[in-house]
Design an enzyme around this catalytic site. Structure first.
Site, short mmCIF file in Angstrom:
data_model
loop_
_atom_site.label_atom_id
_atom_site.label_comp_id
_atom_site.label_asym_id
_atom_site.label_seq_id
_atom_site.Cartn_x
_atom_site.Cartn_y
_atom_site.Cartn_z
CB THR A 18 -0.98 0.17 0.98
OG1 THR A 18 0.16 -0.15 3.13
CG2 THR A 18 -1.80 -0.63 1.17
N GLY A 20 5.44 2.71 -0.10
CA GLY A 20 6.92 2.47 -0.12
C GLY A 20 7.48 1.56 -0.70
NE ARG A 41 -1.85 -3.15 8.34
CZ ARG A 41 -1.01 -2.60 9.38
NH1 ARG A 41 -1.11 -2.25 11.12
NH2 ARG A 41 -0.26 -1.37 9.35
NE ARG A 42 -1.88 2.46 4.55
CZ ARG A 42 -0.97 3.12 4.81
NH1 ARG A 42 -1.31 4.58 5.10
NH2 ARG A 42 0.20 2.72 4.90
CB VAL A 65 1.87 -9.89 7.80
CG1 VAL A 65 1.65 -9.37 6.18
CG2 VAL A 65 2.40 -8.73 9.15
CG ASN A 91 7.28 -4.69 1.57
OD1 ASN A 91 8.93 -3.29 2.08
ND2 ASN A 91 6.42 -3.56 1.74
CE1 TYR A 157 12.02 -1.91 11.43
CE2 TYR A 157 14.16 -0.30 11.32
CZ TYR A 157 13.33 -0.81 10.43
OH TYR A 157 13.42 -1.01 9.17
N PRO A 187 18.00 -2.49 3.55
CG PRO A 187 16.01 -1.22 2.00
CD PRO A 187 16.36 -2.56 3.46
CB THR A 192 8.80 4.99 2.83
OG1 THR A 192 9.33 4.83 3.41
CG2 THR A 192 9.59 4.77 1.40
#
Ligand code: NDP
Ligand code: 8X3
Length: 258
Positions: A18, A20, A41-42, A65, A91, A157, A187, A192
């Site tokens: 959805t 990026g 989700r969107r 997910v 992703n 993270y 990356p 994004t």
């Protein structure tokens, strides 16, 4: 002339399409003649993407997910022309917060673990048997430089991205002889919606990491993903770390008493 794979034969299952990297990758694969299953989700974003790229090229499915059964249901409901998936782009993911560990909201940690670790593991586990059964394919996971290098506030993270890296490498061992490739794309700074999500919609804070510099953009990473999947089937990129030219390394941090 070096022979790349024919992307018009690609059927790519993308989580987090959805925005990026996921959305840019969907555009890249369709531009090359491939078919894409775009999930996220969107729903309204998925519909926009499908309208832009064409329903004959893009199948959409609303998907969180974190919901293992929903992943299975999306796969089971694929129309025949999208069923022969040969590339999985795992992703979907996010960072939440940048506070020191002792000050973070524990639910942010829970969400990152549930999405970046559990959700990615569900995605891979649900789709890998199909790749093997169909004679091969490619799993591309989205890691990060944060999975390689610690930084203040990176805490959970970065740890989730270290998990993704190690899962990708371990998968390589388990698919040996099955004609399945596995690549972890790692990356660095890329503009994004990532930062907007990390700072929970605070546009001022979200813009800061990109101010006065030239970060990478979603298309840069989509191209990298695309390239790694077009290499001949006997070539496997294990890990690919990609940074903006303007991003480099700092010294170790030494605490001094005076
Ligand atoms: P974006 O925020 O632009 O995109 C993230 C995508 O993940 C969205 O499509 C979002 O869709 C999806 N997503 C988040 N949570 C869920 C969920 N529970 N279920 C399904 N989809 C979900 O960020 P990027 O494109 O930059 O990030 C993509 C990946 O790349 C992430 O894994 C990120 O950690 C990683 N990465 C990003 C870097 C950067 O600097 N931008 C650098 C290194 C790695 P929706 O909200 O609609 O569900
Ligand atoms: C995203 C890159 O440096 O913000 O994974 O963690 S960073």
């Amino acid at each position: 002339m070096y022979q790349l794979l024919d992307p018009s034969r690609f059927v790519v299952f993308i989580t987090g399409a959805t925005s990026g990297f996921g959305a840019a990758a969907a555009r890249r694969y369709v531009a090359a003649g491939g078919k894409v299953i775009a999930t996220g989700r969107r729903k309204e974003r998925l519909v926009e993407l499908q309208n832009e790229l064409g329903a004959e090229n893009v199948h959409i499915a609303e998907l969180d997910v974190q919901d293992r059964k929903a992943i299975d249901a999306v796969i089971a409901a694929l129309p025949p022309e999208f069923a022969n998936i040969n590339i999985v782009l795992a992703n979907a993911g996010l960072a939440l917060g940048l506070q020191p560990a002792a000050e973070t909201d524990i639910t942010d940690w829970e969400t990152m673990i549930a999405t970046n670790i559990t959700g990615l593991a569900y995605t891979v586990r649900a789709l890998l048997p199909g790749l093997i059964a169909r004679g091969g394919g490619h799993i591309v996971t989205l890691g990060s430089v944060a999975g390689d290098y610690p930084y203040p506030g990176g805490s959970v993270y970065g740890a989730t991205k270290a998990f993704v890296k190690q899962l990708a490498l371990n998968l390589r061992s388990d698919v040996q002889g099955k004609n399945v490739r596995v690549t972890n794309i790692e990356p660095g700074l890329t503009e994004t919606e990532f930062s907007l999500v990390r700072f929970k919609g605070d546009e001022g804070k979200a813009a800061k990491p990109y101010e006065g510099t030239k970060a990478m953009n979603a298309e840069d990473i989509a191209e990298t993903i695309f390239w790694s999947t077009t290499l001949p089937a006997h070539v496997n990129v294990n890990r690919l770390q990609v940074m903006a030219t303007t991003q480099a390394f700092g010294p170790f941090d030494i605490y001094r008493e005076s």
